[in-house]
Design an enzyme around this catalytic site. Structure first.
Site, PDB file in Angstrom:
ATOM      1  N   PHE A  66       0.881  -1.181   0.000  1.00  0.00           N
ATOM      2  CA  PHE A  66       0.000   0.000   0.000  1.00  0.00           C
ATOM      3  C   PHE A  66       0.907   1.215   0.000  1.00  0.00           C
ATOM      4  O   PHE A  66       1.789   1.330   0.855  1.00  0.00           O
ATOM      5  CB  PHE A  66      -0.859   0.040   1.277  1.00  0.00           C
ATOM      6  CG  PHE A  66      -1.738   1.277   1.390  1.00  0.00           C
ATOM      7  CD1 PHE A  66      -3.113   1.199   1.236  1.00  0.00           C
ATOM      8  CD2 PHE A  66      -1.175   2.527   1.660  1.00  0.00           C
ATOM      9  CE1 PHE A  66      -3.911   2.341   1.352  1.00  0.00           C
ATOM     10  CE2 PHE A  66      -1.972   3.666   1.768  1.00  0.00           C
ATOM     11  CZ  PHE A  66      -3.340   3.574   1.610  1.00  0.00           C
ATOM     12  N   GLU A  67       0.684   2.110  -0.933  1.00  0.00           N
ATOM     13  CA  GLU A  67       1.419   3.377  -0.946  1.00  0.00           C
ATOM     14  C   GLU A  67       0.540   4.373  -1.662  1.00  0.00           C
ATOM     15  O   GLU A  67      -0.056   4.031  -2.687  1.00  0.00           O
ATOM     16  CB  GLU A  67       2.683   3.274  -1.820  1.00  0.00           C
ATOM     17  CG  GLU A  67       3.913   2.777  -1.181  1.00  0.00           C
ATOM     18  CD  GLU A  67       5.107   2.740  -2.159  1.00  0.00           C
ATOM     19  OE1 GLU A  67       4.916   2.618  -3.379  1.00  0.00           O
ATOM     20  OE2 GLU A  67       6.226   2.826  -1.672  1.00  0.00           O
ATOM     21  N   ILE A  68       0.455   5.575  -1.121  1.00  0.00           N
ATOM     22  CA  ILE A  68      -0.110   6.664  -1.916  1.00  0.00           C
ATOM     23  C   ILE A  68       0.984   7.718  -1.932  1.00  0.00           C
ATOM     24  O   ILE A  68       1.426   8.173  -0.864  1.00  0.00           O
ATOM     25  CB  ILE A  68      -1.405   7.228  -1.311  1.00  0.00           C
ATOM     26  CG1 ILE A  68      -2.474   6.126  -1.239  1.00  0.00           C
ATOM     27  CG2 ILE A  68      -1.920   8.409  -2.166  1.00  0.00           C
ATOM     28  CD1 ILE A  68      -3.812   6.580  -0.680  1.00  0.00           C
ATOM     29  N   HIS A  76      12.380   2.275  -0.523  1.00  0.00           N
ATOM     30  CA  HIS A  76      11.495   3.449  -0.469  1.00  0.00           C
ATOM     31  C   HIS A  76      11.578   4.119   0.905  1.00  0.00           C
ATOM     32  O   HIS A  76      11.596   5.340   1.012  1.00  0.00           O
ATOM     33  CB  HIS A  76      10.036   3.037  -0.726  1.00  0.00           C
ATOM     34  CG  HIS A  76       9.736   2.781  -2.173  1.00  0.00           C
ATOM     35  ND1 HIS A  76       8.454   2.688  -2.662  1.00  0.00           N
ATOM     36  CD2 HIS A  76      10.543   2.596  -3.243  1.00  0.00           C
ATOM     37  CE1 HIS A  76       8.490   2.456  -3.968  1.00  0.00           C
ATOM     38  NE2 HIS A  76       9.748   2.384  -4.335  1.00  0.00           N
TER      39      HIS A  76
END
Ligand SMILES: *[C@@H]1O[C@H](CO)[C@@H](O)[C@H](O)[C@H]1NC(C)=O
Ligand SMILES: *[C@@H]1O[C@H](CO)[C@@H](O)[C@H](O)[C@H]1NC(C)=O
Ligand SMILES: *[C@@H]1O[C@H](CO)[C@@H](O)[C@H](O)[C@H]1NC(C)=O
Length: 383
Positions: A282-284, A319
């Site tokens: 999950f990443e926004i 990241h």
């Protein structure tokens, strides 16, 4: 006469079908179709005919399908849902997008981008397009150069790593390594992704466990956020034995990074990586961050070390460390009101009013944030 038959037939075909299919399917991976060149979806019947007319079972080029938006036109940020997947994932993809539509996207109708290192097949494209009622759906092929060994990699060493790393998750897998490297240094360079500012990464099989009533992309933009996460945890040290050495070398080279305010987020009392990372399924995030010169330099530096192949560096620690070195407190956001499940962990909002308002269906006692394996309580001290 027979000698000229093929030319004759082509002439007739061109006369009957003056609009070449190339208008919709671009045969170059360098330029993806512009929105105006996407296949314009009108009806199921027309779409089926169109897919059949390609006369292949797999579509080996970037393809986009534009479904008309509902009226009144929804407000949409410059953003896309993003999923890397395979044809064989189709049923968990359908399950996930149906859940995402229901819990979030039915209110916004954001585009979807599906990326694959192999051509998508007819069934995948047909079913996914059927299940997403509005907006643009991108089916993108990953260029070979983004999903293969770079020239400097010594294959003997790769084989040794795969044979000796059988005790770490995916330690013997080649495709998992390509995937980690792809998410570390390439996904944001895909022609489809270049058209967007923000993305929300999802995976086949993930689920939202509460309604997402806010437009999270809008929250990102309005609050000037760059990177948003839900779950965090510790990395298996066996996958990254020399990653931190390389990061320290990078910091020595780029001294200005050392002073950044989030560096402490990833360093333990011995000056080593504390193994904390955002769970990147999950990443926004703001794609401009990944497209920045500093990030690219960071990725190139690490890629040259070969650790994606000689070890099994994950995109999650990469990241996370990049965020810690290159961003500031104000850039980060934890979506603590989002209920999210990726086996085997979930985030479940503990605030009862959030739980009720967002119609959550998860057991708050299973919320991973409270687990000893979560880094979120540590991260929150910094943001
Ligand atoms: C469609 O593909 C099949 C199998 O590849 C081939 O035999 C046939 O000639 C093709 N038809 C057209 C109209 O191109
Ligand atoms: C590749 O790695 C092996 C094993 O470490 C080594 O023996 C060999 O010399 C290396 N080859 C090159 C071209 O560096
Ligand atoms: C969306 O963002 C991309 C990348 O920042 C930009 O190139 C593009 O022009 C933007 N599109 C719109 C409609 O603003």
């Amino acid at each position: 006469m027979l000698r000229h038959l093929p030319i004759f037939l082509i002439a007739i075909l061109l006369f009957v079908f003056p609009f070449n299919l190339d208008r919709f399917i671009h045969h170059s991976q360098i330029n993806s179709p512009k929105p105006s060149q996407c296949y314009q979806y009108t009806s199921d019947h027309d779409f089926k005919t169109y897919l059949q007319s390609t006369n292949t079972t797999h579509i080996s080029t970037n393809l986009c399908i534009e479904k008309p938006l509902p009226t009144p036109l929804p407000h949409r940020e410059n953003a896309t849902m993003l999923m890397l997947c395979r044809n064989s994932d189709i049923y968990s993809v359908l399950e996930t997008i149906t859940n995402i539509q229901d819990r979030f996207n039915k209110n916004h109708n954001y585009d979807y981008t599906f990326l694959n290192d192999e051509p998508f097949n007819y069934d995948f494209i047909y079913l996914v397009t059927n299940h997403i009622p509005y907006a643009r759906i991108n089916f993108g092929i990953i260029p070979h150069s983004h999903w293969s060994y770079p020239d400097h990699i010594n294959m003997t060493q790769v084989d040794i790593a795969r044979e000796t790393m059988t005790d770490v998750p995916y330690g013997d897998s080649v495709s998992y390594r390509f995937m980690c490297r792809y998410f570390s240094g390439f996904f944001y360079k895909h022609e489809f992704m270049r058209e967007y500012r923000y993305y929300w990464r999802i995976e086949p099989g993930v689920r939202l466990l509460c309604d997402v009533r806010d437009d999270l992309f809008m929250r990102m933009r309005e609050k000037g956020k760059v990177y948003g996460f839900v779950i965090s945890l510790f990395e298996y040290v066996g996958t990254i034995p020399t990653l931190w050495e390389s990061v320290v070398e990078f910091i020595e080279m780029k001294r200005q990074v050392k002073e950044r305010e989030l560096v402490g987020m990833v360093v333990n009392e011995f000056g080593w990586f504390n193994l904390c990372h955002f769970w990147t399924n999950f990443e926004i995030a703001d794609l401009e961050f990944f497209r920045s010169e500093e990030y690219e330099e960071f990725f190139q530096f690490l890629d040259a070390k070969g650790g994606f192949f000689y070890e099994r560096w994950g995109d999650a620690p990469i990241h996370t460390i990049a965020v810690a070195l290159l961003l500031q407190k104000k850039d980060l956001i934890w979506f603590d009101d989002v209920g999210y499940y990726h086996p085997p962990y979930l985030q479940c909002p503990r605030d009862i009013s959030v739980y009720l308002q967002n119609k959550c269906t998860c057991d708050p006692n299973l919320d991973f944030t409270m687990s000893d394996l979560s880094c979120t309580n540590h991260f929150v001290k910094f943001i």
